[in-house]
Scaffold this motif. Structure first.
Motif, PDB file in Angstrom:
ATOM      1  N   GLY A 145     -37.354   9.050  36.364  1.00 31.15           N
ATOM      2  CA  GLY A 145     -38.151  10.293  36.269  1.00 31.15           C
ATOM      3  C   GLY A 145     -38.088  11.031  37.410  1.00 31.15           C
ATOM      4  N   SER A 191     -37.876  10.745  29.030  1.00 30.89           N
ATOM      5  CA  SER A 191     -39.162  11.479  30.321  1.00 30.89           C
ATOM      6  C   SER A 191     -39.140  12.554  30.099  1.00 30.89           C
ATOM      7  N   THR A 234     -23.206  14.107  37.072  1.00 27.40           N
ATOM      8  CA  THR A 234     -23.146  12.951  36.008  1.00 27.40           C
ATOM      9  C   THR A 234     -22.660  11.599  36.506  1.00 27.40           C
ATOM     10  N   ASP A 285     -24.112  15.030  30.926  1.00 32.28           N
ATOM     11  CA  ASP A 285     -24.219  16.296  31.822  1.00 32.28           C
ATOM     12  C   ASP A 285     -23.101  17.054  31.842  1.00 32.28           C
ATOM     13  N   GLY A 340     -33.546   9.791  28.616  1.00 37.92           N
ATOM     14  CA  GLY A 340     -33.580   9.025  27.439  1.00 37.92           C
ATOM     15  C   GLY A 340     -35.176   8.733  27.069  1.00 37.92           C
TER      16      GLY A 340
HETATM   17  C1  LIG Z   1     -29.937   5.005  37.109  1.00 34.40           C
HETATM   18  C2  LIG Z   1     -30.373   5.757  35.783  1.00 34.40           C
HETATM   19  C3  LIG Z   1     -31.785   6.072  35.675  1.00 34.40           C
HETATM   20  C4  LIG Z   1     -32.495   6.751  34.610  1.00 34.40           C
HETATM   21  N1  LIG Z   1     -33.779   6.792  34.620  1.00 34.40           N
HETATM   22  C5  LIG Z   1     -34.336   7.502  33.212  1.00 34.40           C
HETATM   23  C6  LIG Z   1     -35.596   7.736  33.458  1.00 34.40           C
HETATM   24  O1  LIG Z   1     -36.407   7.648  34.463  1.00 34.40           O
HETATM   25  N2  LIG Z   1     -36.118   8.433  32.445  1.00 34.40           N
HETATM   26  C7  LIG Z   1     -35.246   8.654  31.276  1.00 34.40           C
HETATM   27  O2  LIG Z   1     -35.747   9.282  30.425  1.00 34.40           O
HETATM   28  N3  LIG Z   1     -33.869   8.349  31.394  1.00 34.40           N
HETATM   29  C8  LIG Z   1     -33.230   7.933  32.305  1.00 34.40           C
HETATM   30  N4  LIG Z   1     -32.026   7.571  32.413  1.00 34.40           N
HETATM   31  C9  LIG Z   1     -31.220   8.201  31.294  1.00 34.40           C
HETATM   32  C10 LIG Z   1     -30.398   9.283  31.644  1.00 34.40           C
HETATM   33  O3  LIG Z   1     -31.291  10.343  32.174  1.00 34.40           O
HETATM   34  C11 LIG Z   1     -29.616   9.736  30.303  1.00 34.40           C
HETATM   35  O4  LIG Z   1     -29.173   8.860  29.783  1.00 34.40           O
HETATM   36  C12 LIG Z   1     -28.706  10.946  30.832  1.00 34.40           C
HETATM   37  O5  LIG Z   1     -28.351  11.565  29.751  1.00 34.40           O
HETATM   38  C13 LIG Z   1     -27.462  10.272  31.628  1.00 34.40           C
HETATM   39  O6  LIG Z   1     -26.770  11.273  31.831  1.00 34.40           O
HETATM   40  P1  LIG Z   1     -25.225  11.231  32.385  1.00 34.40           P
HETATM   41  O7  LIG Z   1     -24.205  10.677  31.217  1.00 34.40           O
HETATM   42  O8  LIG Z   1     -24.797  12.745  32.566  1.00 34.40           O
HETATM   43  O9  LIG Z   1     -25.006  10.533  33.511  1.00 34.40           O
HETATM   44  C14 LIG Z   1     -31.687   6.865  33.272  1.00 34.40           C
HETATM   45  C15 LIG Z   1     -30.246   6.759  33.708  1.00 34.40           C
HETATM   46  C16 LIG Z   1     -29.645   6.109  34.883  1.00 34.40           C
HETATM   47  C17 LIG Z   1     -28.272   5.713  34.819  1.00 34.40           C
END
Ligand SMILES: Cc1cc2nc3c(=O)[nH]c(=O)nc-3n(C[C@H](O)[C@H](O)[C@H](O)COP(=O)(O)O)c2cc1C
Length: 364
Positions: free
Chosen positions: A289, A318, A191, A221, A316
């Protein structure tokens, strides 16, 4: 005349409500659900007032543009009905008892379809009246592209950048447990929290995928790992960078992650010993992705031959992206079992879904 005016008001309201609904991040869940009811009320008014349209379906010798209009209208009607059904499936406020969809992906996709078809439908009304047909077609096309872009790109972007949700950790995480047959799986997660140099005013720069649990910042996560850990009665293990952390700003992290992905970097992480485990539940966010590169470091460092890796992704928009095949390629000797990919907004309420998933794995 009065009927026409009521119809016009209902139509304007429907478009206004639909756009407002898509800006969910600003209105919040409860207002969203109430506005949803208002949308469907307007829809019923529209159908009653324009009920004559159904009779025109059996008319012969219509122009091609009319056939197209009728097809769009039917599709729109079908999408709205499905949108209504799916809204109950994801409801937390008005219909919590009949929440039958684990994810809001389908509902959000339908909302984009309804807005785009709605613009096409309304635009075609204008087309029939327009003198300059070419200009009308261009305007309709632009409207449709704008509507689709709003749903497919702007809404996920806003959700990622502006969302800050406060929760009670214990309330979300604790509950029914699963008596796992045999050696319990390890729960490993990655995360941003713990791997990012957050600034004190982090909410202003990246409420994004962050949750506030009892006043403490917590990763999506991390929360899911807490739930899986509670269900199984194991302590989750975080994949933690040993070197430079990610920048506080969400956008900057997105750029750094993009560079890392292109370079197939392997940022150093604290060692995690998986040698004693038969199975690992891996919980990770999608980045571009793909799996975040520190997750690749973890997978490459461990020996997963003969083990099962259960996947729980968060995202978000994908789905799993490329992550399943990436993990399979990194751990060729492991059995990789995709479990679920959870939309970031659904994470705080995902415990039931995880429970069902883990119960299912336990039976296999
Ligand atoms: C660097 C970065 C890249 C991301 N790329 C994608 C993506 O390609 N597709 C998507 O659906 N979400 C994307 N997200 C959203 C994250 O997958 C989503 O917000 C996730 O739940 C974050 O989890 P975390 O709070 O545990 O870090 C991205 C987020 C970050 C920070």
């Amino acid at each position: 005349m009065i009927k026409k005016r009521i119809g016009l008001v209902a139509d304007i309201l429907m478009y206004a409500i639909l756009v407002t609904q898509m800006l969910y991040v600003f209105v919040g869940n409860n207002v969203h659900e109430i506005l949803g009811m208002a949308f469907f009320a307007c829809m019923i008014v529209h159908v009653v007032i324009k009920g004559w349209w159904f009779k025109t379906q059996f008319r012969k010798g219509k122009a091609a543009s009319r056939y197209f209009f009728d097809a769009v209208t039917l599709l729109l009607l079908l999408s709205i009905i499905l949108l209504m059904v799916s809204s109950m499936g994801v409801s937390r406020f008005l219909f919590p008892g009949i929440r039958f969809l684990g994810s809001s992906d389908f509902h959000r996709f339908l909302a984009t379809a309804v807005l785009t078809l709605g613009v096409l439908h309304g635009g075609m009304h204008g087309y029939f009246k327009a003198k300059k047909k070419r200009s009308a077609v261009i305007l309709i096309a632009l409207g449709c592209v704008a509507a689709a872009s709003l749903g497919l790109f702007l809404v996920p972007y806003l959700n990622r950048h502006l969302r800050a949700v406060e929760i009670s950790y214990a309330e979300k995480v604790t509950g029914e447990r699963v008596d796992w047959n045999g050696k319990k799986p390890m729960v490993v997660y990655f995360t941003r929290v713990g791997n990012t140099d957050f600034e004190p005013d982090v909410d202003a720069v990246s409420g994004a995928s962050l949750l506030i649990a009892d006043g403490e910042m917590i990763g999506n996560d991390q929360l899911l790992a807490g739930m899986a850990g509670d269900i199984l009665g194991v302590e989750p293990v975080a994949i933690t960078l040993t070197g430079k952390k990610y920048p506080s700003s969400y956008n900057a992290t997105v750029s750094v992650a993009g560079e890392e992905l292109r370079a197939q970097a392997r940022p150093a992480v604290e060692p995690i010993d998986v040698s004693d485990a038969d199975a690992v539940i891996l919980i990770y966010p999608l980045w571009w992705g793909s799996i975040p590169m520190p997750v690749a470091t973890f997978l490459e460092a461990g020996d997963f031959d003969g083990k099962t890796i259960y996947l729980i992704a968060t995202q978000g928009s994908s789905g799993y992206g490329n992550t399943v095949s990436e993990i399979e390629a990194l751990c060729p000797g492991a059995k990789v079992v995709p479990g679920t990919s959870i939309y970031c907004e659904d994470i705080p309420d995902a415990r039931e879904e995880l429970l069902a998933l883990i119960k299912g794995w336990n039976k296999q």
